[in-house]
Enzyme design. Structure first.
Site, PDB file in Angstrom:
ATOM      1  N   ARG A  37      16.028  45.515 -28.342  1.00 42.63           N
ATOM      2  CA  ARG A  37      15.661  44.133 -27.970  1.00 42.63           C
ATOM      3  C   ARG A  37      16.813  43.172 -28.261  1.00 42.63           C
ATOM      4  NH1 ARG A  37      10.265  44.046 -31.416  1.00 42.63           N
ATOM      5  NH2 ARG A  37      10.217  46.313 -31.353  1.00 42.63           N
ATOM      6  N   GLU A  93       4.273  49.886 -45.079  1.00 46.24           N
ATOM      7  CA  GLU A  93       3.241  49.147 -44.327  1.00 46.24           C
ATOM      8  C   GLU A  93       1.889  49.839 -44.409  1.00 46.24           C
ATOM      9  OE1 GLU A  93       6.404  48.981 -41.246  1.00 46.24           O
ATOM     10  OE2 GLU A  93       5.326  47.210 -40.554  1.00 46.24           O
ATOM     11  N   HIS A 124       5.656  41.879 -38.084  1.00 45.95           N
ATOM     12  CA  HIS A 124       6.056  42.618 -39.290  1.00 45.95           C
ATOM     13  C   HIS A 124       5.444  42.003 -40.545  1.00 45.95           C
ATOM     14  CE1 HIS A 124      10.077  44.076 -37.276  1.00 45.95           C
ATOM     15  NE2 HIS A 124       9.131  44.982 -37.132  1.00 45.95           N
ATOM     16  N   ARG A 182      -3.961  48.920 -37.832  1.00 56.99           N
ATOM     17  CA  ARG A 182      -2.898  47.959 -37.580  1.00 56.99           C
ATOM     18  C   ARG A 182      -3.163  47.301 -36.225  1.00 56.99           C
ATOM     19  NH1 ARG A 182       2.932  48.726 -35.173  1.00 56.99           N
ATOM     20  NH2 ARG A 182       3.751  46.669 -35.678  1.00 56.99           N
TER      21      ARG A 182
END
Ligand code: ADP
Length: 397
Positions: free
Chosen positions: A240, A383, A179, A90
């Protein structure tokens, strides 16, 4: 040849891995090494022969991967005896350069290195993972899978900020989005669930985990997404802020004397649900809200209202929407968030069935009412499987 891919996600002080059968999506083993190079290192490995918890000091990513390989040998499956098809890495930021997964070579390593200014926290750690894994698995092809790649189909008017033109031309300052592996996986899965070709469906995908992002998907391609140059923009997240008035930076600097680094840190690590409520774990926010805590209630409302605004915006972007999709920790598990985010959208053809919505948490499925023009779905993202699948595709191409 096997379909087994070792998926590696290297963070600045962590190494997460998963041995995935790219054909079935089955994870044969998973593991996590944390606090690398810090005090209190920990290691966890789940394999077919058992689970291992370690707490020996681990100084470097190379040591972490060696420890993982040892755990594979003891708790299975042994990588020595396994025919690995690829190692999939990744990589957070692929800039405008990488729109597809790419075979790792020295040139790729150099190019990902050049993108470090765009992702100073993530890309150096991802590169470290690549370098270490190449040393320990020299005979296996390595593939970099970028979080930004799926969003490289955004049109220029969607990815361009209305700032001086030179910012984008000379410094690459534009929306990239993140993402991407999750949005890509979920879009394909939902098309399948609807019994249609991905090229025929328009979706609004809401990935609500610790980080949160919304994507407008037209015919299988991302046409707008809420995260920007960095993963700070857009929805309210665990820590965030998501969207805020950019002039707040100047205000904080002038009025409170804060440095740029401090402002950056607070907006990334001390804001969002944590800033509003004191908790970034959504379960805790829900528990406190149920107990009548006013700040938890406000945090919940700000979070869901922001999602609703993005749904409205992306509805307008797409014109017609086939499905609104909720995924990742909060999206999959919180019926409350799904109900509150979609509240009052019946005139847009979006209505959920309360019973289906509460039953879908965990298992997933269709939660829209029978008369809803737009389907509402809850799906589990994966993922690791998407990285494994994309890596294998490149290796077999
Ligand atoms: P990451 O982005 O790190 O992969 P996840 O997708 O696992 O994170 O999502 C983590 C978030 O999901 C946390 O805020 C967690 O509280 C939330 N979450 C997990 N389970 C539930 C639940 N049952 N109800 C509400 N929120 C949940």
């Amino acid at each position: 040849m096997s379909d087994l891919v070792l998926v590696i996600n290297a963070g600045s002080s962590s190494l997460k891995y998963s041995l995935v059968d790219a054909a079935s999506g089955d994870a044969m083993a998973t593991g996590l090494v944390e606090r690398i190079g810090e005090s209190g290192s920990s290691q966890l490995h789940h394999g077919p022969n058992g689970e291992f918890h370690g707490d020996e000091p681990i100084a470097t990513h190379e040591e972490a991967l060696r420890t993982a390989i040892d755990a594979f040998a003891t708790y299975g499956p042994s990588l020595g005896g396994t025919d690995l098809a690829a190692v999939g890495h990744r990589v957070v930021h692929g800039g405008a350069r990488f729109s597809t997964p790419t075979l790792v070579d020295d040139a790729l390593v150099a190019e990902v290195g050049e993108l470090i200014p765009l992702a100073p926290l993530h890309n150096p750690a991802n590169l470290e993972g690549i370098e270490v894994a190449r040393r320990l698995f020299p005979d296996v092809p390595h593939v970099a899978v970028f979080d930004t790649a799926f969003h490289q189909t955004l049109p220029p008017y969607a990815y361009t900020y209305a700032a001086p033109f030179e910012w984008s031309r000379d410094h690459g300052i534009r929306r990239y989005g993140f993402h991407g592996t999750s949005h890509s996986f979920v879009s394909r899965l939902v098309a399948q669930m609807l019994g249609r070709h991905p090229g025929e469906v328009n979706l609004i995908v809401l990935h609500l985990g610790n980080g949160c992002s919304a994507t407008a998907v037209r015919g299988g391609r991302s046409v707008d997404t809420s995260m920007g140059l960095t993963p700070l923009e857009g929805l309210v997240m665990g820590t965030r802020s998501g969207d805020i008035d950019p002039a707040i930076h100047g205000h904080l600097a002038r009025e409170l004397g804060w440095s740029i680094d401090e402002i950056d840190r607070v907006l990334n690590s001390e804001s969002g649900l944590k800033g509003l409520t004191g908790d970034n774990d959504f379960r805790e926010v829900l528990r406190r809200r149920d107990a009548g805590d006013v700040r938890a209630q406000l945090g919940f409302e700000v979070y869901c209202y922001r999602i609703r605004k993005y749904i409205g915006a992306y509805y307008a972007v797409l014109g017609t929407v086939d499905a609104v999709v909720f995924t990742a920790g909060v999206g999959q598990h919180s019926a409350e968030v799904r109900a509150a985010s979609l509240q009052g959208l019946e005139s847009l053809g979006i209505s959920i069935d309360a019973g289906r919505n509460s039953e879908a948490s965990g298992t997933g499925g269709v939660v829209s009412a029978d008369d809803s023009r737009v389907a509402v779905l809850v799906v589990a993202t994966n993922e690791e499987w998407e990285i494994a699948r994309q890596a294998l595709q490149i290796v077999r191409a």
